[in-house]
Scaffold this active site. Structure first.
Site, mmCIF file in Angstrom:
data_model
loop_
_atom_site.group_PDB
_atom_site.id
_atom_site.type_symbol
_atom_site.label_atom_id
_atom_site.label_comp_id
_atom_site.label_asym_id
_atom_site.label_seq_id
_atom_site.Cartn_x
_atom_site.Cartn_y
_atom_site.Cartn_z
ATOM 1 N N GLN A 207 -37.714 -72.543 -31.902
ATOM 2 C CA GLN A 207 -36.562 -71.623 -31.983
ATOM 3 C C GLN A 207 -35.400 -72.178 -31.140
ATOM 4 O O GLN A 207 -35.296 -73.382 -30.971
ATOM 5 C CB GLN A 207 -36.957 -70.202 -31.549
ATOM 6 C CG GLN A 207 -37.879 -69.489 -32.529
ATOM 7 C CD GLN A 207 -39.333 -69.824 -32.375
ATOM 8 O OE1 GLN A 207 -39.892 -69.794 -31.289
ATOM 9 N NE2 GLN A 207 -40.005 -70.140 -33.466
ATOM 10 N N LYS B 64 -35.007 -80.181 -33.734
ATOM 11 C CA LYS B 64 -35.948 -80.461 -32.633
ATOM 12 C C LYS B 64 -37.077 -81.377 -33.094
ATOM 13 O O LYS B 64 -37.449 -82.320 -32.396
ATOM 14 C CB LYS B 64 -36.534 -79.145 -32.096
ATOM 15 C CG LYS B 64 -35.489 -78.224 -31.483
ATOM 16 C CD LYS B 64 -36.094 -76.891 -31.071
ATOM 17 C CE LYS B 64 -36.548 -76.044 -32.237
ATOM 18 N NZ LYS B 64 -35.470 -75.511 -33.096
ATOM 19 N N ASP C 43 -33.543 -74.496 -35.574
ATOM 20 C CA ASP C 43 -33.274 -75.452 -36.656
ATOM 21 C C ASP C 43 -32.208 -76.480 -36.298
ATOM 22 O O ASP C 43 -31.456 -76.956 -37.163
ATOM 23 C CB ASP C 43 -32.882 -74.705 -37.948
ATOM 24 C CG ASP C 43 -33.941 -73.718 -38.371
ATOM 25 O OD1 ASP C 43 -35.133 -74.002 -38.159
ATOM 26 O OD2 ASP C 43 -33.585 -72.659 -38.908
ATOM 27 N N GLU C 44 -32.137 -76.843 -35.037
ATOM 28 C CA GLU C 44 -31.136 -77.821 -34.588
ATOM 29 C C GLU C 44 -31.566 -79.254 -34.893
ATOM 30 O O GLU C 44 -30.746 -80.182 -34.784
ATOM 31 C CB GLU C 44 -30.926 -77.691 -33.062
ATOM 32 C CG GLU C 44 -30.388 -76.341 -32.600
ATOM 33 C CD GLU C 44 -31.507 -75.349 -32.279
ATOM 34 O OE1 GLU C 44 -32.682 -75.635 -32.600
ATOM 35 O OE2 GLU C 44 -31.202 -74.273 -31.718
ATOM 36 N N VAL D 73 -27.652 -89.097 -37.066
ATOM 37 C CA VAL D 73 -26.731 -89.223 -38.208
ATOM 38 C C VAL D 73 -27.455 -89.129 -39.548
ATOM 39 O O VAL D 73 -26.908 -89.518 -40.584
ATOM 40 C CB VAL D 73 -25.919 -90.543 -38.114
ATOM 41 C CG1 VAL D 73 -24.967 -90.510 -36.935
ATOM 42 C CG2 VAL D 73 -26.851 -91.762 -38.023
ATOM 43 N N GLY E 239 -40.363 -74.064 -37.962
ATOM 44 C CA GLY E 239 -40.517 -75.040 -39.042
ATOM 45 C C GLY E 239 -39.802 -76.292 -38.601
ATOM 46 O O GLY E 239 -38.581 -76.299 -38.507
ATOM 47 N N HIS E 240 -40.557 -77.332 -38.247
ATOM 48 C CA HIS E 240 -39.963 -78.554 -37.705
ATOM 49 C C HIS E 240 -40.153 -79.683 -38.710
ATOM 50 O O HIS E 240 -41.278 -80.009 -39.081
ATOM 51 C CB HIS E 240 -40.603 -78.902 -36.359
ATOM 52 C CG HIS E 240 -40.355 -77.855 -35.305
ATOM 53 N ND1 HIS E 240 -40.852 -77.936 -34.035
ATOM 54 C CD2 HIS E 240 -39.632 -76.708 -35.344
ATOM 55 C CE1 HIS E 240 -40.453 -76.873 -33.336
ATOM 56 N NE2 HIS E 240 -39.716 -76.109 -34.120
ATOM 57 N N THR E 241 -39.033 -80.249 -39.138
ATOM 58 C CA THR E 241 -39.054 -81.246 -40.212
ATOM 59 C C THR E 241 -38.892 -82.643 -39.650
ATOM 60 O O THR E 241 -38.008 -82.888 -38.824
ATOM 61 C CB THR E 241 -37.893 -80.979 -41.192
ATOM 62 O OG1 THR E 241 -37.863 -79.585 -41.476
ATOM 63 C CG2 THR E 241 -38.043 -81.778 -42.465
HETATM 64 P P1 GDP Z 1 -36.024 -77.739 -36.059
HETATM 65 O O1 GDP Z 1 -36.595 -76.424 -36.402
HETATM 66 O O2 GDP Z 1 -35.099 -77.691 -34.884
HETATM 67 O O3 GDP Z 1 -37.053 -78.823 -35.916
HETATM 68 O O4 GDP Z 1 -35.103 -78.158 -37.300
HETATM 69 P P2 GDP Z 1 -35.503 -78.045 -38.864
HETATM 70 O O5 GDP Z 1 -36.445 -79.141 -39.172
HETATM 71 O O6 GDP Z 1 -35.898 -76.662 -39.215
HETATM 72 O O7 GDP Z 1 -34.085 -78.259 -39.528
HETATM 73 C C1 GDP Z 1 -33.349 -79.406 -39.346
HETATM 74 C C2 GDP Z 1 -33.125 -80.058 -40.720
HETATM 75 O O8 GDP Z 1 -32.129 -81.053 -40.595
HETATM 76 C C3 GDP Z 1 -34.358 -80.782 -41.243
HETATM 77 O O9 GDP Z 1 -34.346 -80.707 -42.645
HETATM 78 C C4 GDP Z 1 -34.158 -82.218 -40.775
HETATM 79 O O10 GDP Z 1 -34.807 -83.172 -41.611
HETATM 80 C C5 GDP Z 1 -32.664 -82.344 -40.886
HETATM 81 N N1 GDP Z 1 -32.023 -83.238 -39.925
HETATM 82 C C6 GDP Z 1 -32.343 -83.465 -38.604
HETATM 83 N N2 GDP Z 1 -31.425 -84.281 -38.045
HETATM 84 C C7 GDP Z 1 -30.515 -84.562 -39.004
HETATM 85 C C8 GDP Z 1 -29.302 -85.322 -39.024
HETATM 86 O O11 GDP Z 1 -28.861 -85.895 -38.023
HETATM 87 N N3 GDP Z 1 -28.618 -85.356 -40.210
HETATM 88 C C9 GDP Z 1 -29.042 -84.715 -41.337
HETATM 89 N N4 GDP Z 1 -28.295 -84.809 -42.432
HETATM 90 N N5 GDP Z 1 -30.175 -84.001 -41.348
HETATM 91 C C10 GDP Z 1 -30.893 -83.907 -40.193
HETATM 92 P P1 IMO Z 2 -37.478 -73.362 -35.382
HETATM 93 O O1 IMO Z 2 -38.513 -73.721 -34.334
HETATM 94 C C1 IMO Z 2 -34.653 -70.418 -36.917
HETATM 95 C C2 IMO Z 2 -35.656 -66.196 -36.373
HETATM 96 C C3 IMO Z 2 -35.982 -65.410 -37.621
HETATM 97 C C4 IMO Z 2 -35.481 -64.041 -37.195
HETATM 98 C C5 IMO Z 2 -35.848 -63.970 -35.726
HETATM 99 C C6 IMO Z 2 -37.142 -63.230 -35.440
HETATM 100 O O2 IMO Z 2 -37.735 -73.929 -36.716
HETATM 101 O O3 IMO Z 2 -36.109 -73.618 -34.859
HETATM 102 P P2 IMO Z 2 -39.710 -63.863 -35.804
HETATM 103 O O4 IMO Z 2 -40.472 -64.172 -37.058
HETATM 104 O O5 IMO Z 2 -39.726 -64.968 -34.793
HETATM 105 O O6 IMO Z 2 -40.084 -62.552 -35.203
HETATM 106 O O7 IMO Z 2 -38.171 -63.692 -36.299
HETATM 107 O O8 IMO Z 2 -35.969 -65.329 -35.297
HETATM 108 N N1 IMO Z 2 -36.461 -67.423 -36.188
HETATM 109 C C7 IMO Z 2 -36.001 -68.665 -36.390
HETATM 110 N N2 IMO Z 2 -34.806 -69.094 -36.842
HETATM 111 N N3 IMO Z 2 -35.578 -71.330 -36.549
HETATM 112 C C8 IMO Z 2 -36.777 -70.912 -36.063
HETATM 113 O O9 IMO Z 2 -37.688 -71.770 -35.557
HETATM 114 C C9 IMO Z 2 -37.046 -69.525 -36.008
HETATM 115 N N4 IMO Z 2 -38.103 -68.788 -35.620
HETATM 116 C C10 IMO Z 2 -37.731 -67.505 -35.717
HETATM 117 O O10 IMO Z 2 -35.287 -65.898 -38.731
HETATM 118 O O11 IMO Z 2 -34.074 -63.990 -37.284
HETATM 119 MG MG MG Z 3 -36.784 -75.138 -38.023
#
Ligand code: GDP
Ligand code: IMO
Ligand code: MG
Length: 434
Positions: free
Chosen positions: A226, A16, A13-14, A418, A40-42
Site C-alpha cells: 500500500q 514497489k 501502486d507506485e 523509465v 498487488g505487486h507487478t
Molecule cells: P506496487 O503495488 O507499488 O508494486 O505497484 P503495481 O505493480 O501495482 O503497479 C505499478 C505498475 O506500473 C505495474 O504494472 C508495473 O509493471 C508498472 N511500472 C513500474 N515501474 C514502471 C515504470 O517506470 N514505467 C512504466 N511504464 N511502468 C512501470
Molecule cells: P499495493 O501494495 C492500492 C486500497 C483499496 C481501498 C483501501 C482499503 O499494490 O500498493 P482494503 O482491501 O485494504 O481494506 O482496502 O485501500 N488499497 C490499495 N490501493 N494499492 C494497494 O496495494 C492497495 N491495498 C489496498 O483500494 O481503497
Molecule cells: Mg499494487
C-alpha cells in the site's frame, strides 16, 4: 551490510514490486511486514510479467531468503495458489526459500464474507472501495485478540477451538446484521486441515532469523505494501487500509529493532494514482484528456481487483507527508516515461481549503475532500524514455523535473524508473553499497 525499507509514498501502486525486485539483486533477505493480499505487486523480467499479492517480490531470485513477517495477514488459499503459479514458472517455493512468521494472522473465509457484506451495506458516499479480501475484519480480530495465527496451524486442536468461537460470533453478524449467508465450520475445518499440512514446514520465527541474518552481516530488504496515505493512523481515514503502511511498521511487523534500519526509500510515482474511494486533491477526473492519457499510457488498472485507477498530477503535499512520516533517505521516482508527450506538467505545492493554506494533508476528512492544490507548472518533454539507461541521457526538462522534486522534498533521488522491466531503470545510488 545494510537494512533497507521500501515503502509507497502515495496511495499504493507506485511500483514497489519492481523496485524491490531490482534491489533484491543486492539483498540476502526480503521481508513483507504488513498488509495482505490486498497488495498487488507487478514485476517484469525480460518481458515476462509476474504479479505477487502475498509472497515477497524477491522470490524470483532462487538464492534469496523471503520472509512473511508477523505484521502481514495471510489468506492461506491465496498463498498456496501463488506458490503453485511459481511452480508453473519452474520456481518451486520451498521452506529454504520462504519463511512464514508463526505470529502472522490468518485471513479466514468469514473475514472476506464480512468485508464484502459490510461494503455492500454502506451507502454510496460511505463505501471505502476495499479490495474485498477480508483485510479490515482480519485486523479487527487481531486487535480484538480473537484472531487465528499461522502458528495455530501447528496446534490444530487450539486452531479448532478458536475457529469454533469465531464462526459462532461471525455468523451472528453475517446473518443478523447483514442478512448474509453464514460461514460453515466443517467446511473451513476441512479446508484448513489441508492448508495446515502444506504450510507447516514454512512456519517459524522470523524475528530470530532476521536477527541472525543481521549479525551475520546480511543485507535485508523490507518490502512495504500500500502507501503512506493509506496508513490506518496517518492516511486519509477512513478511506485507508487497516494496517500501518509507514516505515516504522517494518520493525513492528517483522520483529526487528529500529536502530538497525539504515535506509528508507520512498517510491514516488511521477504522477499520482488512487484506486478505491476517498480524497484525491490533484485528481484529473475521468473524462479529463490528460488524466485519461496518464491512465492509458501508465496502464493504470489495479493489479488485485482490475479496477481503473484514478489519475492526477504529482502532489508534493502527499510526497512531503511521506518524507516526514517515513524519515525517507532516498526516493525512487517511477513511471517517468508515462509523462513523455505532455507539453506542460503540474506539481501540487500546497492546498487551499476554505480559504486556508495547508502544507499537509488535512486530518479532517471533510477538509481533505475540499482541498484544492496550488500548482506550479514546468515544461514537459516529448522524447520516449524507455531506452534511457543513464541520467545524462534524459531530456533536460526531465532532469529539471527530477531536480525540482528533490528540491521540494529535500530528499535525493536514488532510482529513476523509465519502464516496467527490471532493465528499464537508472540506479543513481545503491543503498546496499556502503
Ligand atoms: P506496487 O503495488 O507499488 O508494486 O505497484 P503495481 O505493480 O501495482 O503497479 C505499478 C505498475 O506500473 C505495474 O504494472 C508495473 O509493471 C508498472 N511500472 C513500474 N515501474 C514502471 C515504470 O517506470 N514505467 C512504466 N511504464 N511502468 C512501470
Ligand atoms: P499495493 O501494495 C492500492 C486500497 C483499496 C481501498 C483501501 C482499503 O499494490 O500498493 P482494503 O482491501 O485494504 O481494506 O482496502 O485501500 N488499497 C490499495 N490501493 N494499492 C494497494 O496495494 C492497495 N491495498 C489496498 O483500494 O481503497
Ligand atoms: Mg499494487
Amino acid at each position: 551490510m545494510a537494512s533497507v525499507v521500501v515503502i509507497g509514498t502515495q496511495w499504493g501502486d507506485e511500483g514497489k514490486g519492481k523496485i524491490v525486485d531490482l534491489l533484491t539483486g543486492h539483498a540476502d533477505c526480503i521481508v513483507r511486514f504488513q498488509g495482505g493480499n490486498n497488495a498487488g505487486h507487478t514485476l517484469v523480467v525480460a518481458g515476462k510479467k509476474y504479479v505477487f499479492h502475498i509472497i515477497p517480490s524477491g522470490i524470483l531470485y532462487e538464492d534469496k531468503r523471503c520472509m512473511i513477517g508477523n505484521g502481514v495477514i495471510i489468506d492461506p488459499g491465496v498463498l498456496l495458489e501463488e506458490m503453485e503459479e511459481l511452480r508453473g514458472h519452474g520456481l518451486p517455493v520451498t521452506p529454504a526459500r520462504l519463511l512464514i512468521s508463526e505470529n502472522a494472522h490468518l485471513i479466514m473465509p468469514y473475514h472476506r464474507m464480512l468485508d464484502q457484506a459490510r461494503e455492500a451495506a454502506l451507502s454510496s458516499g460511505k463505501k471505502i472501495g476495499t479490495t474485498g479480501r477480508g483485510i479490515g475484519p482480519c485486523y479487527m480480530d487481531k486487535v480484538g485478540r480473537v484472531g487465528i495465527k499461522a502458528g495455530d496451524l501447528l496446534d490444530f486442536s487450539q486452531f479448532l477451538d478458536k475457529l469454533q468461537a469465531n464462526v459462532e460470533e461471525k455468523n451472528f453478524f453475517l446473518t443478523k446484521q447483514y442478512n448474509a449467508a453464514p460461514a460453515c465450520f466443517d467446511e473451513i475445518k476441512a479446508q484448513f486441515e489441508a492448508h495446515a499440512e502444506r504450510l507447516m514446514p514454512f512456519i517459524g520465527n522470523v524475528s530470530v532469523e532476521l536477527d541472525q541474518a543481521r549479525k551475520a552481516g546480511k543485507n535485508i530488504l523490507f518490502e512495504g505494501a500500500q502507501g503512506t496515505q493509506l496508513d490506518i493512523d496517518h492516511g486519509t481515514y477512513p478511506f485507508v487500509t487497516s494496517s500501518n503502511t509507514v516505515a516504522g511498521n517494518a520493525c513492528i511487523g517483522s520483529g526487528f529493532g529500529p536502530a538497525h534500519i539504515d535506509e528508507v526509500i520512498g517510491i514516488l510515482k511521477a504522477y499520482t494514482t488512487r484506486v478505491g474511494s476517498g480524497p484525491f486533491p490533484s485528481e484529473l477526473p475521468e473524462g479529463d484528456a490528460i488524466g485519461d492519457e496518464l491512465q492509458r499510457k501508465g496502464g493504470e488498472f489495479g493489479a488485485t481487483t482490475g479496477r481503473r485507477r484514478r489519475c492526477g498530477w504529482l502532489d508534493m503535499v502527499v510526497a512531503n507527508d511521506a518524507v516526514r512520516l517515513n524519515g525517507l533517505t532516498g526516493l525512487a521516482i517511477t513511471k517517468l516515461d508515462v509523462l513523455s508527450g505532455q507539453p506542460t506538467l503540474k506539481i501540487g505545492l500546497s492546498y487551499t481549503v476554505e480559504g486556508r493554506r495547508f502544507d499537509q494533508m488535512p486530518s479532517n476528512i471533510r477538509q481533505a475532500a475540499l482541498a484544492q492544490p496550488v500548482y506550479e507548472e514546468m515544461p514537459g518533454w516529448s522524447k520516449e524514455l524507455s531506452k534511457v539507461r543513464d541520467f545524462s541521457e534524459l531530456p533536460q526538462q526531465a532532469k529539471d523535473y527530477i531536480r525540482r522534486i528533490e528540491d521540494l522534498a529535500g530528499v535525493p533521488p536514488m532510482i529513476v524508473s523509465v519502464g516496467p522491466d527490471r532493465a528499464e531503470t537508472l540506479l543513481l545510488r545503491n543503498p546496499f553499497a556502503k
